[in-house]
Motif scaffolding. Sequence first.
Motif, PDB file in Angstrom:
ATOM      1  N   PRO A   1      -5.732  -3.922   3.757  1.00 25.26           N
ATOM      2  CA  PRO A   1      -4.509  -3.501   3.140  1.00 25.26           C
ATOM      3  C   PRO A   1      -3.333  -3.008   3.998  1.00 25.26           C
ATOM      4  CG  PRO A   1      -6.133  -1.694   3.612  1.00 25.26           C
ATOM      5  CD  PRO A   1      -6.814  -2.906   4.160  1.00 25.26           C
ATOM      6  N   LEU A   2      -2.238  -3.464   3.702  1.00 23.67           N
ATOM      7  CA  LEU A   2      -0.787  -3.235   4.612  1.00 23.67           C
ATOM      8  C   LEU A   2       0.551  -3.342   3.616  1.00 23.67           C
ATOM      9  CD1 LEU A   2       0.749  -6.324   4.478  1.00 23.67           C
ATOM     10  CD2 LEU A   2      -0.835  -6.896   6.059  1.00 23.67           C
ATOM     11  N   SER A   3       1.320  -2.731   4.217  1.00 19.23           N
ATOM     12  CA  SER A   3       2.639  -2.960   3.740  1.00 19.23           C
ATOM     13  C   SER A   3       3.730  -3.688   4.683  1.00 19.23           C
ATOM     14  CB  SER A   3       3.198  -1.530   3.619  1.00 19.23           C
ATOM     15  OG  SER A   3       4.756  -1.444   3.243  1.00 19.23           O
ATOM     16  N   ALA A   4       3.991  -5.009   3.963  1.00 22.09           N
ATOM     17  CA  ALA A   4       5.025  -5.958   4.730  1.00 22.09           C
ATOM     18  C   ALA A   4       6.391  -4.987   4.959  1.00 22.09           C
ATOM     19  CB  ALA A   4       4.982  -7.189   3.676  1.00 22.09           C
ATOM     20  N   HIS A   5       6.844  -4.293   3.804  1.00 23.01           N
ATOM     21  CA  HIS A   5       8.203  -3.593   3.778  1.00 23.01           C
ATOM     22  C   HIS A   5       7.984  -2.837   5.040  1.00 23.01           C
ATOM     23  CE1 HIS A   5      11.794  -2.287   2.525  1.00 23.01           C
ATOM     24  NE2 HIS A   5      11.245  -0.918   2.374  1.00 23.01           N
ATOM     25  N   HIS A   6       7.307  -1.700   4.994  1.00 26.24           N
ATOM     26  CA  HIS A   6       7.244  -0.953   6.358  1.00 26.24           C
ATOM     27  C   HIS A   6       6.470  -1.189   7.582  1.00 26.24           C
ATOM     28  CE1 HIS A   6       8.753   2.149   3.686  1.00 26.24           C
ATOM     29  NE2 HIS A   6       7.828   1.827   2.524  1.00 26.24           N
ATOM     30  N   LYS A   7       5.915  -2.524   7.453  1.00 27.18           N
ATOM     31  CA  LYS A   7       5.198  -3.072   8.631  1.00 27.18           C
ATOM     32  C   LYS A   7       4.007  -2.110   8.970  1.00 27.18           C
ATOM     33  CE  LYS A   7       9.092  -5.590  10.368  1.00 27.18           C
ATOM     34  NZ  LYS A   7      10.022  -5.800  11.570  1.00 27.18           N
TER      35      LYS A   7
ATOM     36  N   ILE B   1       0.812  -1.311  -0.034  1.00 27.42           N
ATOM     37  CA  ILE B   1      -0.156   0.062  -0.040  1.00 27.42           C
ATOM     38  C   ILE B   1       0.748   1.336   0.099  1.00 27.42           C
ATOM     39  CG2 ILE B   1      -2.059  -1.250   1.085  1.00 27.42           C
ATOM     40  CD1 ILE B   1      -1.039   0.101   3.870  1.00 27.42           C
ATOM     41  N   ASP B   2       2.217   1.072   0.367  1.00 30.64           N
ATOM     42  CA  ASP B   2       3.193   2.278   0.333  1.00 30.64           C
ATOM     43  C   ASP B   2       3.360   2.838  -1.186  1.00 30.64           C
ATOM     44  OD1 ASP B   2       4.485  -0.359   0.173  1.00 30.64           O
ATOM     45  OD2 ASP B   2       6.089   0.616  -0.340  1.00 30.64           O
TER      46      ASP B   2
ATOM     47  N   ILE C   1      -3.500   7.800  -0.947  1.00 31.93           N
ATOM     48  CA  ILE C   1      -4.385   7.890   0.025  1.00 31.93           C
ATOM     49  C   ILE C   1      -5.818   7.596  -0.428  1.00 31.93           C
ATOM     50  CG2 ILE C   1      -5.794   9.451   1.747  1.00 31.93           C
ATOM     51  CD1 ILE C   1      -2.894   8.409   2.705  1.00 31.93           C
ATOM     52  N   GLU C   2      -6.345   8.377  -1.812  1.00 33.92           N
ATOM     53  CA  GLU C   2      -7.494   8.141  -2.004  1.00 33.92           C
ATOM     54  C   GLU C   2      -7.803   6.527  -2.507  1.00 33.92           C
ATOM     55  OE1 GLU C   2      -6.512  12.123  -2.373  1.00 33.92           O
ATOM     56  OE2 GLU C   2      -5.588  10.535  -3.052  1.00 33.92           O
ATOM     57  N   GLU C   3      -6.871   6.066  -3.139  1.00 30.88           N
ATOM     58  CA  GLU C   3      -7.126   4.611  -3.435  1.00 30.88           C
ATOM     59  C   GLU C   3      -7.194   3.883  -2.204  1.00 30.88           C
ATOM     60  OE1 GLU C   3      -4.737   4.008  -7.734  1.00 30.88           O
ATOM     61  OE2 GLU C   3      -3.367   4.547  -5.818  1.00 30.88           O
ATOM     62  N   LEU C   4      -6.542   3.992  -1.253  1.00 30.22           N
ATOM     63  CA  LEU C   4      -6.411   3.215   0.007  1.00 30.22           C
ATOM     64  C   LEU C   4      -7.558   3.302   0.782  1.00 30.22           C
ATOM     65  CD1 LEU C   4      -4.927   1.810   1.975  1.00 30.22           C
ATOM     66  CD2 LEU C   4      -4.131   4.016   3.085  1.00 30.22           C
ATOM     67  N   ASN C   5      -8.351   4.443   0.621  1.00 30.78           N
ATOM     68  CA  ASN C   5      -9.757   4.763   1.324  1.00 30.78           C
ATOM     69  C   ASN C   5     -10.656   3.953   0.458  1.00 30.78           C
ATOM     70  OD1 ASN C   5      -8.982   6.630   3.113  1.00 30.78           O
ATOM     71  ND2 ASN C   5      -9.156   8.302   1.848  1.00 30.78           N
TER      72      ASN C   5
END
Length: 266
Positions: free
Chosen positions: A167-173, A148-149, A153-157
Motif C-alpha cells: 500500500p502507498l500514496s503516490a500523491h504524498h510519496k 492509502i491516504d 488505519i484499520e483498513e490499512l492494517n
Amino acid sequence: EAKEEAKISSGINAEYGGIIEGAKDGKGRGRQVIAVARTCKLIFIVLDVLKPLGDKAIIEHELEGFGIRLNKKPPNITFRKKEKGGINLTTVVPQSELDQQTVKQILSEYRISNADVILKEDSTCDDLIDVIEGNRIYIPCIYVLNKIDQISIEELNIIYKIPHCVPLSAHHKWNFDDLLELMWDYLQLTRIYTKPKGQLPDFNAPVVLKEADKTVEAFCNNLHKGILKDLKYALVWGSSVKYQPQRVGKEHELCDEDIVQIIKKH
C-alpha cells in the motif's frame, strides 16, 4: 479500464496503456501490451485501494489467458511424449484432483495417446495443461495499492496482511521504501557497494548482481573484465563475513548490501 504498469529489471521502466476485457484476444492493442509483459522480470499492477478487486481480476484474467502466471512456480510435473506404450502415470505424492482417467482425458484433448507423466506434487488439471502447452511464463508480481491516504488505519492494517501487496500514496510519496525493498527481494538482486582504498564506501551507485552468481569474481567482472587477473584478495564488510572486514578470495559469495574493497597484486 484497468491499468497495468510493467517494470523491467534491466533498468528500463515501461508504462503501458489500459488493459481491458478481451485484451488477450487483441482488443484495444492488448496483445502488444501483454506480449511486452511476457518479457518482464517483475510486473507491478497498480490498483486503486478503494476499488481494487475488479481491476485486479480483469488484469489477472487477461495475463493468464496469454500464458503469464503471476507469483507461481512451474508445476513440478515431468511430461514426456513417446511413440508407444500408452499413458503411464506415476504419482510421487497423493493427488486430490488428478488420476489416471483424468490425465488420460486431458492428454486425449491434445491427441496424445503415448506419454509418461510424473506428478511430484499435488497438482491440478490446470497445472498439467500448463506443462503440456509448454509456453507458460512465470513472473513475480507486486500489487501496488495506491491512495492509502483515503482509507483508515484499520483498513490499512488489513491490507498489509495481503500477500504480494504494497500500500502507498503516490500523491504524498508514502511507503515508497517498502515498495523498493520488496522489488529487490522479488527480483532476487544483490546490491554490493564499492570502497576505494582510503575512501568512504560509495552508497550511491551499487554494483547489482543476480542471485545465481554473486561471488567476488562476478563483482569484479561487473566492474571491469580486467580486474580479476590483478586481484590479490578482497576486503568485505557485511553479513556475508564473520569479521569486519574480512579477507576473502574470488569464490566468496556476497550478501545484499555488502561493502567490497579490491586489493590488487603489486
